[in-house]
Motif scaffolding. Structure first.
Motif, PDB file in Angstrom:
ATOM      1  N   LEU A  21       0.706  -1.274   0.025  1.00 57.02           N
ATOM      2  CA  LEU A  21       0.002   0.122   0.102  1.00 57.02           C
ATOM      3  C   LEU A  21       0.893   1.281  -0.062  1.00 57.02           C
ATOM      4  O   LEU A  21       1.899   1.288   0.604  1.00 57.02           O
ATOM      5  CB  LEU A  21      -1.006   0.099   1.222  1.00 57.02           C
ATOM      6  N   ALA A  70      -8.622  -1.088  -2.535  1.00 59.63           N
ATOM      7  CA  ALA A  70      -7.158  -1.168  -2.911  1.00 59.63           C
ATOM      8  C   ALA A  70      -6.831  -2.735  -3.154  1.00 59.63           C
ATOM      9  O   ALA A  70      -5.865  -3.098  -3.687  1.00 59.63           O
ATOM     10  CB  ALA A  70      -6.325  -0.395  -1.772  1.00 59.63           C
ATOM     11  N   GLN A 371      -4.503   3.155  -5.209  1.00 61.14           N
ATOM     12  CA  GLN A 371      -3.802   2.223  -4.370  1.00 61.14           C
ATOM     13  C   GLN A 371      -4.065   0.828  -5.030  1.00 61.14           C
ATOM     14  O   GLN A 371      -2.882   0.325  -4.901  1.00 61.14           O
ATOM     15  CB  GLN A 371      -4.464   2.345  -2.989  1.00 61.14           C
ATOM     16  N   ILE A 375      -0.620  -1.295  -5.741  1.00 64.58           N
ATOM     17  CA  ILE A 375      -0.399  -2.522  -4.997  1.00 64.58           C
ATOM     18  C   ILE A 375      -0.275  -3.443  -6.355  1.00 64.58           C
ATOM     19  O   ILE A 375       0.745  -4.487  -6.212  1.00 64.58           O
ATOM     20  CB  ILE A 375      -1.420  -2.961  -4.400  1.00 64.58           C
TER      21      ILE A 375
END
Length: 379
Positions: A21, A70, A371, A375
């Motif tokens: 993250l 995310a 995000q 990731i």
């Protein structure tokens, strides 16, 4: 092996996703939200009711939404982009049919537990759709007229629906944000030069037509233009809001009057002090230093998004991240310009600082997509 197969095979799992993250970005968002809660506490006279406490709860929920989004692989959000855009358009149509009216505008749908503003959702889903479109479209076709016309139509459909609410500020953000994504995707600059020239010609025609038989605007609309160009011409009427805002900005000086010591906001001279004009409250209480500090935090958020986009080899992820960064930039740039008298007052909130539910949650959803792209990028 296709990119989708590669990302599915190499998708991080569990703790690795949490470690991947973009934590500096998350901390910057939290810092800005904390400033917003602090200012809402101040404008309420030193109490968490009625604005600061709900805002804190909404940010906590928004952070959870960002975290959840995310964790979902970015290819899933790419596949959902058409559906998300379609749902947003249908919600805008629903606003027209069963929307809730407030302050002279019909912009919300009452869900019982909250009021949803679909135009806020459209800001993110439009970015998703355009990013998916240019990810699908071969680069050699990007600037061909037919393939330029299609995204223009996709932008103008929600703009037309939002203008009917009416919401000029959001319409401007949708057009500008969509146009910038097209530019970042590689659409030839000549198209934008033609549009800019046409806008310049239209503005000239508007001013030249005043007082003639072919006048393009109504008299009251020209009076609004006069007020924007010279607020002092009607300081107690149409120019009242911006005049009080400038007084608050100027009275803050370099270091401000002090926390909860702003006279313009405490004595209720400042309009919409907890929403559109909250930046002037910050500038009055913390001065130039406080205002620039918030601007630096905003700039760092944009920088982290841009750096993440540049490091991402997936076209959809890169365009999506840049699109969210552009939308976020337009949010605070338009709001700050508005309260300083550099742009007309169009009702655009200050992101993560102004009081509001839909704007906060949707913006955090957008950063959740950023995000997710960060990731799940190829490593």
């Amino acid at each position: 092996m296709s990119y989708l197969e590669y990302t599915v095979k190499h998708t991080p799992s569990g703790l690795r996703k949490v470690l991947y993250l973009n934590w500096p970005l998350a901390l910057l968002l939290t810092a800005v939200a904390a400033i917003g809660i602090l200012m809402l506490y101040s404008v309420a006279g030193g109490t968490f009711d009625p604005w600061a406490e709900p805002q804190a709860k909404r940010y906590a929920l928004g952070f959870a939404v960002m975290f959840f989004v995310a964790m979902v692989p970015i290819w899933f959000w790419r596949n959902m982009s058409v559906l998300a855009y379609t749902v947003s358009v249908l919600l805008l149509v629903a606003v027209e049919l069963v929307g809730v009216e407030g302050k002279g505008a019909q912009r919300w749908i009452d869900l019982g537990f909250m009021r949803l503003q679909p135009s806020e959702l459209m800001k993110v889903t439009l970015v998703m759709f355009l990013a998916a479109y240019y990810d699908w479209l071969p680069m050699k076709k990007t600037s061909r007229p037919l393939w330029v016309l299609l995204p223009v139509v996709l932008i103008l459909i929600p703009v037309a629906l939002v203008l009917r609410q009416p919401d000029l500020g959001t319409s401007i953000l949708l057009i500008t944000g969509g146009g910038l994504i097209m530019f970042l995707a590689g659409v030839h600059w000549a198209y934008f030069a033609v549009v800019i020239a046409a806008i310049g010609g239209l503005i000239t025609a508007v001013f030249e037509s005043r007082g003639t038989d072919w006048q393009l605007l109504a008299d009251y609309q020209y009076r609004r233009i006069d007020t924007f160009l010279d607020p002092a011409s009607d300081p107690l009427g149409a120019g009242y809001h911006i005049t009080q805002s400038k007084i608050a900005l100027g009275s803050g000086g370099w270091t401000g009057r002090g926390f909860m010591q702003g006279t313009q906001s405490r004595l209720n001279f400042l309009p919409e002090k907890h929403t559109d004009f909250i930046f002037t409250t910050l500038a009055e209480e913390f001065g130039f230093v406080g205002a620039v500090s918030l601007l630096v935090l905003y700039a760092l958020i944009v920088v982290f998004c841009v750096s993440s986009a540049l490091a991402n080899r997936d076209r959809f992820s890169s365009l999506l991240t840049l699109g969210v960064a552009v939308t976020f930039f337009l949010f605070f740039a338009v709001n700050m310009s508005m309260v300083m008298g550099l742009a007309p007052v169009v009702g655009v909130p200050l992101p993560l600082v102004s009081y509001g539910g839909s704007a906060m949650l949707i913006l955090m959803l957008g950063f959740g997509l950023v995000q997710s792209a960060h990731i799940h990028r190829p490593r």
